[in-house]
Design an enzyme around this catalytic site. Structure first.
Site, mmCIF file in Angstrom:
data_model
loop_
_atom_site.group_PDB
_atom_site.id
_atom_site.type_symbol
_atom_site.label_atom_id
_atom_site.label_comp_id
_atom_site.label_asym_id
_atom_site.label_seq_id
_atom_site.Cartn_x
_atom_site.Cartn_y
_atom_site.Cartn_z
ATOM 1 N N GLU A 25 1.109 -0.997 0.149
ATOM 2 C CA GLU A 25 0.096 0.300 -0.009
ATOM 3 C C GLU A 25 1.212 0.963 -0.240
ATOM 4 O O GLU A 25 1.804 1.139 1.036
ATOM 5 C CB GLU A 25 -1.019 -0.249 1.164
ATOM 6 C CG GLU A 25 -1.784 1.364 1.135
ATOM 7 C CD GLU A 25 -3.161 1.475 3.055
ATOM 8 O OE1 GLU A 25 -3.432 2.407 2.808
ATOM 9 O OE2 GLU A 25 -2.969 0.277 3.198
ATOM 10 N N ARG A 59 5.467 -13.416 9.156
ATOM 11 C CA ARG A 59 7.054 -12.309 9.006
ATOM 12 C C ARG A 59 8.291 -11.736 9.279
ATOM 13 O O ARG A 59 8.323 -12.757 10.004
ATOM 14 C CB ARG A 59 6.126 -10.771 9.251
ATOM 15 C CG ARG A 59 5.439 -10.484 10.830
ATOM 16 C CD ARG A 59 4.448 -9.650 10.659
ATOM 17 N NE ARG A 59 4.888 -9.024 10.162
ATOM 18 C CZ ARG A 59 4.103 -7.186 10.218
ATOM 19 N NH1 ARG A 59 2.992 -7.569 10.992
ATOM 20 N NH2 ARG A 59 4.641 -6.581 10.168
ATOM 21 N N LYS A 82 4.057 1.237 10.376
ATOM 22 C CA LYS A 82 3.774 2.711 9.444
ATOM 23 C C LYS A 82 3.134 3.345 10.353
ATOM 24 O O LYS A 82 3.825 4.638 10.436
ATOM 25 C CB LYS A 82 3.146 2.365 8.354
ATOM 26 C CG LYS A 82 4.272 1.387 7.739
ATOM 27 C CD LYS A 82 3.056 1.595 6.354
ATOM 28 C CE LYS A 82 3.959 0.394 4.613
ATOM 29 N NZ LYS A 82 3.154 0.291 3.391
#
Length: 559
Positions: free
Chosen positions: A39, A264, A274
């Protein structure tokens, strides 16, 4: 490593490759296509580097396709700045995507898919408030209950959805939900929202839309639209896989993508959220997203991390389904290994004091020849001026030497790198009682660093010639946080309490003249000190170097 070399690099097999091999052998797919779908609401970080290596690694192993797709379904948080940064980071890491797509490329297609679901009786317009929706959703142990709007007529939902699209309702007043199973043990299957009203200008489509698809709806259908065969994502999406499959089964004919999850990357002493990284930037705690202390790819590039070191790190940690926390020291070790092989050597004095060679001729200046790299003669040689007054590191002299101290103290002889043996004879103090100069004598027969009589010295120190050296600002970067898991702290701002106060120390240094023509991004080993990179702030008038990594890991010892 060049891109063509990277493509031919042997790629270690893992469970993802095993799944793909099985699919190819069983004829499920006759080709392999992946995608990297970030994104554009922030800069890529080290966790994204792992995902990039996995997706493009699959492409290279199977001679397939890997596209970049920007998931721009939330216009309030997205910006072209992030798009450009993402593209730059991927290419810098050494990978090349086959195509660039955006989720917004498929807005018309996604909208038609939503209409199709409504017409099939598989979606409806819901008017519950967010609070009511949470109440109706149920819990992990209790089933949810149906929305009172769940069984509204298809024609009514079609009409309301069209009016939502025309901007007739307030944001948040209505949503389009998939009609699946409010009693499902998987909360993601309990009639998830697939479209919401949002009055915001999109960075690509402008004000064309005021309804936007949710990620869980847009993502699988975008994969299918692009003909992705294997949708590789991190493990937090494992519980979303049934929903992923439901959408493609309901709306896609023919070949369908398969979602495969991997663990991850969790790297200690870093933040990758973020939201929290943005707070660090907005609060001025760091100097932007590319601050060398950030775990962003752009920050690591600015700090001087080589792309091949990051790829090597991702290869070493491997691909698994198991949760684990990777030690930051492993990343630093990969960086050291790469720079040790490739970084030219130079001398820089970061905490200088004068060294005066009392018996050296006043006006004599010698040119000393040295290799840029001991193992790479093709990098050539440099000349270093040498004279009566030098700068050395302050910690290379002690008035009262500690046990096993091998550098300068009165009566001790050491080697000046590539120059002469010198013997310390005394020192000067300034008005504050601090050592400001060290005195010595040199042996003219030891030029080059060896004595003709065969005597040995136990210490070698570096130096720069005081009358022909450059000045530079050197930024000594260390880890941004002094606790291993700053993300685990509760509260939005509590991670700020765990900032390492020594994450940045700035000093004025003296550098050998061969560094005067350096340019941003150049990397060096400052001998006996560490690895450094010329910063983007450097100008012809003011050189700035960032410490990439010390010669050895000293962070844990300090703690």
């Amino acid at each position: 490593m060049a891109l063509d070399e990277l493509k031919n690099e042997e790629i270690t097999s893992n469970f993802i490759h095993d799944f793909i091999d099985e699919d190819l052998e069983n004829g499920v797919y006759s080709r392999v296509q992946t995608r990297f779908p970030p994104e554009p609401n922030g800069y890529l970080h080290i966790g994204h580097a792992k995902a990039i290596c996995i997706n493009f690694g699959v492409k290279n192993k199977y001679n397939g396709i890997c596209n970049l797709r920007l998931d721009d379904t939330n216009p309030t948080k997205e910006d072209t700045e992030y798009v450009e940064a993402i593209e730059e980071d991927i290419k810098w890491l050494g990978f090349d995507y086959d195509n660039v797509y955006y989720a917004s490329d498929y807005f018309d297609f996604l909208y038609e898919c939503a209409i199709k679901l409504i017409k099939k009786g598989k979606a409806y317009v819901c008017e519950l408030t967010p609070e009511q929706m949470r109440e109706y959703r149920g819990t992990l142990t209790e089933p949810g209950k149906n929305s009172p709007y769940r069984d509204r007529p298809i024609e009514e939902s079609l009409d309301l959805f069209e009016r939502m699209t025309n901007g007739e309702f307030e944001a948040g007043s209505k949503v389009l939900r998939a009609k699946i199973d409010m009693a499902s043990p998987n909360l993601n299957m309990r009639d998830p929202i697939i479209y919401r009203i949002m009055y915001a200008e999109h960075h690509r489509t402008g004000n064309k839309w005021c309804v936007y698809p949710m990620y869980d709806f847009a993502h699988p259908l975008s994969d299918a639209c692009e003909k992705v065969t294997h949708s590789l994502c991190s493990l937090e999406f494992e519980n979303h896989r049934p929903l992923y499959n439901w959408f493609v089964d309901e709306l896609i004919e023919g070949e369908k993508p398969r979602q495969i999850e991997f663990a991850r990357m969790n790297l200690n002493y870093t933040l990758t959220s973020k939201r929290k990284c943005l707070k660090l930037v907005q609060d001025g705690i760091v100097d932007g997203w590319n601050d060398p202390r950030m775990a962003t790819i752009s920050g690591m590039r600015r700090r001087g991390y080589p792309a091949e070191a990051i790829r090597d790190f991702c290869e070493k940690i491997g691909v698994s389904k198991a949760y684990s926390v990777i030690d930051f020291a492993l990343l630093e070790s990969c960086v050291r290994d790469s720079l040790n092989q490739n970084a030219p050597r130079a001398m820089a004095v970061l905490d200088p004091i004068k060294l005066i060679i009392d018996n050296y001729p006043e006006d004599k200046v010698e040119e000393i020849e040295a290799d840029y790299h001991p193992d790479h003669p093709e990098l050539g040689k440099r000349t270093i001026p040498f004279g009566k007054e030098l700068y050395i590191e302050r910690n290379d002299f002690m008035i009262e030497p500690i046990k096993k101290y091998r550098r300068l103290y009165i009566g001790n002889e050491v080697r000046l790198y590539k120059a002469y043996f010198v013997t310390c004879t005394g020192y000067d103090l300034d008005e504050n009682g601090e050592v400001c100069a060290v005195h010595c004598t040199y042996d003219p027969e030891t030029f080059g660093g060896d004595a003709p009589d065969g005597r040995k010295v136990r210490g070698t120190i570096h130096w720069v010639y005081s009358k022909d050296c450059g000045e530079a600002e050197v930024r000594l970067y260390d880890r941004l946080f002094n606790v291993p898991n700053p993300s685990d702290e509760e509260g939005v701002s509590s991670f700020e309490d765990n900032l390492n106060p020594d994450s940045l120390v700035t000093v004025k240094a003296y550098i050998e003249k061969s560094l005067k023509d350096t340019k941003a991004g150049d990397r060096y080993q400052f001998m006996r000190t560490g690895y450094f990179c010329t910063d983007t702030d450097s100008t012809d008038e003011k050189l700035v170097f960032n410490r990439t990594v010390a010669l050895r890991d000293s962070f844990n010892k300090k703690k």
